[in-house]
Design a protein around this motif. Structure first.
Motif, PDB file in Angstrom:
ATOM      1  N   LEU A  76      37.776  36.941  40.007  1.00 43.06           N
ATOM      2  CA  LEU A  76      37.302  37.761  39.936  1.00 43.06           C
ATOM      3  C   LEU A  76      36.517  37.984  39.866  1.00 43.06           C
ATOM      4  O   LEU A  76      36.458  39.703  40.943  1.00 43.06           O
ATOM      5  CB  LEU A  76      37.671  38.186  38.422  1.00 43.06           C
ATOM      6  CG  LEU A  76      38.921  37.541  37.477  1.00 43.06           C
ATOM      7  CD1 LEU A  76      38.756  38.529  36.127  1.00 43.06           C
ATOM      8  CD2 LEU A  76      40.183  38.506  38.202  1.00 43.06           C
ATOM      9  N   ARG A  77      34.997  37.675  40.554  1.00 41.52           N
ATOM     10  CA  ARG A  77      34.081  38.312  41.200  1.00 41.52           C
ATOM     11  C   ARG A  77      34.571  38.007  42.659  1.00 41.52           C
ATOM     12  O   ARG A  77      33.529  39.283  43.274  1.00 41.52           O
ATOM     13  CB  ARG A  77      32.810  37.140  40.057  1.00 41.52           C
ATOM     14  CG  ARG A  77      32.982  37.306  38.701  1.00 41.52           C
ATOM     15  CD  ARG A  77      31.196  37.387  38.530  1.00 41.52           C
ATOM     16  NE  ARG A  77      30.564  37.710  37.749  1.00 41.52           N
ATOM     17  CZ  ARG A  77      30.512  36.133  35.632  1.00 41.52           C
ATOM     18  NH1 ARG A  77      31.131  35.162  36.670  1.00 41.52           N
ATOM     19  NH2 ARG A  77      30.011  37.068  34.733  1.00 41.52           N
ATOM     20  N   LEU A  78      34.794  37.501  43.116  1.00 42.82           N
ATOM     21  CA  LEU A  78      34.485  36.665  44.153  1.00 42.82           C
ATOM     22  C   LEU A  78      35.570  37.959  45.178  1.00 42.82           C
ATOM     23  O   LEU A  78      35.155  39.231  45.659  1.00 42.82           O
ATOM     24  CB  LEU A  78      35.444  35.789  44.942  1.00 42.82           C
ATOM     25  CG  LEU A  78      34.700  34.592  44.854  1.00 42.82           C
ATOM     26  CD1 LEU A  78      35.627  33.279  45.082  1.00 42.82           C
ATOM     27  CD2 LEU A  78      33.573  34.092  45.982  1.00 42.82           C
ATOM     28  N   ALA A  79      36.955  38.387  44.325  1.00 43.08           N
ATOM     29  CA  ALA A  79      37.421  39.537  44.371  1.00 43.08           C
ATOM     30  C   ALA A  79      36.650  41.070  44.646  1.00 43.08           C
ATOM     31  O   ALA A  79      37.305  42.060  45.227  1.00 43.08           O
ATOM     32  CB  ALA A  79      38.747  39.728  43.339  1.00 43.08           C
ATOM     33  N   ALA A  80      36.151  40.847  43.118  1.00 43.91           N
ATOM     34  CA  ALA A  80      35.222  42.299  42.817  1.00 43.91           C
ATOM     35  C   ALA A  80      34.292  42.499  44.057  1.00 43.91           C
ATOM     36  O   ALA A  80      34.397  43.700  44.454  1.00 43.91           O
ATOM     37  CB  ALA A  80      34.749  42.150  41.920  1.00 43.91           C
ATOM     38  N   SER A  81      33.530  41.263  44.678  1.00 42.25           N
ATOM     39  CA  SER A  81      32.493  41.152  46.204  1.00 42.25           C
ATOM     40  C   SER A  81      33.071  41.547  47.087  1.00 42.25           C
ATOM     41  O   SER A  81      32.979  42.287  48.150  1.00 42.25           O
ATOM     42  CB  SER A  81      32.053  40.250  45.614  1.00 42.25           C
ATOM     43  OG  SER A  81      31.201  39.969  44.179  1.00 42.25           O
ATOM     44  N   ASN A  82      34.350  40.602  47.393  1.00 43.69           N
ATOM     45  CA  ASN A  82      34.657  40.045  48.989  1.00 43.69           C
ATOM     46  C   ASN A  82      36.012  41.847  49.247  1.00 43.69           C
ATOM     47  O   ASN A  82      36.002  41.956  50.163  1.00 43.69           O
ATOM     48  CB  ASN A  82      35.549  39.304  49.019  1.00 43.69           C
ATOM     49  CG  ASN A  82      34.000  38.541  48.366  1.00 43.69           C
ATOM     50  OD1 ASN A  82      32.954  39.120  49.115  1.00 43.69           O
ATOM     51  ND2 ASN A  82      34.554  37.025  49.184  1.00 43.69           N
ATOM     52  N   ALA A  83      36.488  41.987  47.769  1.00 46.19           N
ATOM     53  CA  ALA A  83      37.192  42.892  47.947  1.00 46.19           C
ATOM     54  C   ALA A  83      37.849  43.715  47.683  1.00 46.19           C
ATOM     55  O   ALA A  83      38.894  43.908  46.445  1.00 46.19           O
ATOM     56  CB  ALA A  83      39.169  42.133  48.501  1.00 46.19           C
TER      57      ALA A  83
END
Length: 466
Positions: free
Chosen positions: A98-105
């Protein structure tokens, strides 16, 4: 202790876009290679200390913005959305994903949240289908109120252009004016007649007669706020409309609600102008009662304003602010901290804001820790809003204000407290709270399996498995 790596690809891309630079030109100014910049912008590499220094020296960029933004609140909102029972048969993504999605997309993450919000509204409409049957105007539309709430939520509840316009009105040349006098003179110049009435409505404006009426039943802070609201509507229309154009609300109703919200923001920022209020907050050590007296405001207005002090380069302490009604429903929520409130339902019952109704007129202090290990200093107090007459109802709320515990020393309310003492465990929402031994849990956590033993009963009728 190892220093946390800083991934801020979205912020770097946004800055480069605002500057109108190509990746090659941007890399040259930061003294890094083009592949290295590309990797940082895509969060494959952390932002190095030399790049942070170059951003500040070359562009005057407020580097605190690299760690601000809405990534954490997007993660919190996605976790709450994924806790919806509709996802119970699916595998819940780990928090790292979820953190990757929030940061990258972030745009994709917001689209997911928008889809879930639309689903919930559709589900709620269908649940009351008997009320909508036979009505030609029945339709499934997004809630304008929630759309506006999310707009302020993802702006960190700080709107720079509106805030600065309000400060310019309240403090021309850097000198603070009496807000009632300044507003009255402004209305007089515009040919608007100011009058007072015993009517229950707090304010009323008649554009034909150009008369503005304030209720004498309202308190002094309320009268000042409503007068400044009208000044915003009459003098700042172009600014408010431009901000609304930028927001691109989906419905006219949402735009109308947002315009009221923006005018309210101007009123609060004019009553408590940024620099003067920030200086006073620091000198009084954030004493809400002293600040209320100094600015002719209410305690709720002061607490709300403290949560908006996030001007780049002149930030105050990051506060959260919340207001709940007697049923525990959150009616206002703003956070400049990592603590995010539930988008649906009420606040954690272990939080001291609920106990404020039991001790009217007193400030309650609490040291609290959320499941992510972040520790907070929390302040709560009841707020009563009399109707101005015997037959008028009194509205009762409780407000909560808090900050991460490392800032607590700057608050007068922390005096005499052991800031290294016991921290009470609080959560955001039972469905996403991972605490296994909470005696106030209402529903099981969605991300954990349960064990049910018919021969044993503890605090809960089930055990939460690892």
């Amino acid at each position: 202790m190892a220093t946390q790596k800083l991934y801020a690809g979205v912020k770097l891309r946004e800055l480069r876009g605002r500057l109108g630079l190509t990746q090659k030109a941007f890399a040259d100014k930061l003294s890094v290679s083009l592949p290295y910049l590309n990797q940082m912008e895509n969060n494959h590499r952390p932002v190095s200390a030399s790049v942070v220094l170059a951003l500040a020296q070359e562009f005057g960029f407020d580097v605190t913005e690299l760690t601000s933004g809405d990534a954490e609140r997007i993660v919190s909102d996605m976790r709450e959305a994924l806790a919806d029972p509709v996802f119970s048969s699916a595998t819940t993504p780990p928090v790292a994903d979820l953190r990757l999605a929030a940061s990258n997309a972030p745009a994709l993450a917001r689209a997911f949240l928008e889809l879930h919000r639309a689903y919930r509204q559709t589900h709620e409409r269908l649940a009351s289908l008997d009320e909508a049957l036979g009505r030609e105007d029945a339709s499934l539309r997004p809630s304008p109120w929630e759309e506006v709430r999310d707009f302020f939520h993802y702006c960190d509840n700080y709107l720079d252009a509106v805030d600065r316009a309000a400060e310019h009105f309240a403090c021309p040349g850097g000198v603070r004016r009496d807000p009632m006098q300044a507003a009255g003179e402004t209305l007089e110049r515009m040919g608007v007649r100011l009058a007072y009435s015993d009517a229950p409505a707090m304010r009323a404006y008649d554009p034909e007669s150009r008369s503005f009426t304030l209720s004498t039943r309202a308190s002094g802070p309320t009268q000042r706020f409503q007068l400044l609201y009208q000044v915003a509507i009459l003098t700042q229309n172009d600014l408010l409309e431009a901000t609304l154009d930028f927001a691109r609300f989906a419905t006219p109703e949402a735009r109308d609600i947002a315009k009221i919200g923006l005018a309210n923001y101007f009123a609060g920022a004019a009553l408590l102008p940024y620099r003067a209020f920030l200086d006073a907050a620091r000198s009084t050590r954030h004493d809400l009662e002293r600040l209320a007296d100094l600015f002719g405001a209410s305690i709720e207005q002061v607490a709300h304003r403290l949560s908006t002090m996030q001007r780049p380069g002149e930030k105050g302490i990051p506060f959260f602010f919340v207001r709940v009604d007697q049923a525990g429903t959150i009616t206002k929520r703003h956070s400049a901290t990592r603590l995010q409130f539930a988008r649906f339902g009420g606040a954690c019952p272990l939080w001291n804001v609920h106990r404020a109704f039991e001790t009217p007129g007193r400030f309650l202090r609490q040291l609290a820790e959320t499941p992510d290990g972040v520790k907070y200093f929390c302040l709560a107090r009841d707020v009563s809003k009399p109707g101005g007459s015997f037959h008028a109802p009194t509205r009762r709320y409780a407000i909560g204000l808090g900050c991460e515990v490392q800032h607590a020393g700057a608050l007068v309310y922390a005096d005499g407290m052991d800031l290294k003492g016991r921290f009470e465990p609080i959560g955001i929402s039972c469905r996403i709270c991972e605490r296994r031994d909470c005696h106030q849990r209402s529903v099981p956590p969605l991300e954990r399996r349960l064990r049910v033993d018919p021969d044993r009963r503890d605090l809960l009728p089930y055990e939460i498995a690892d």
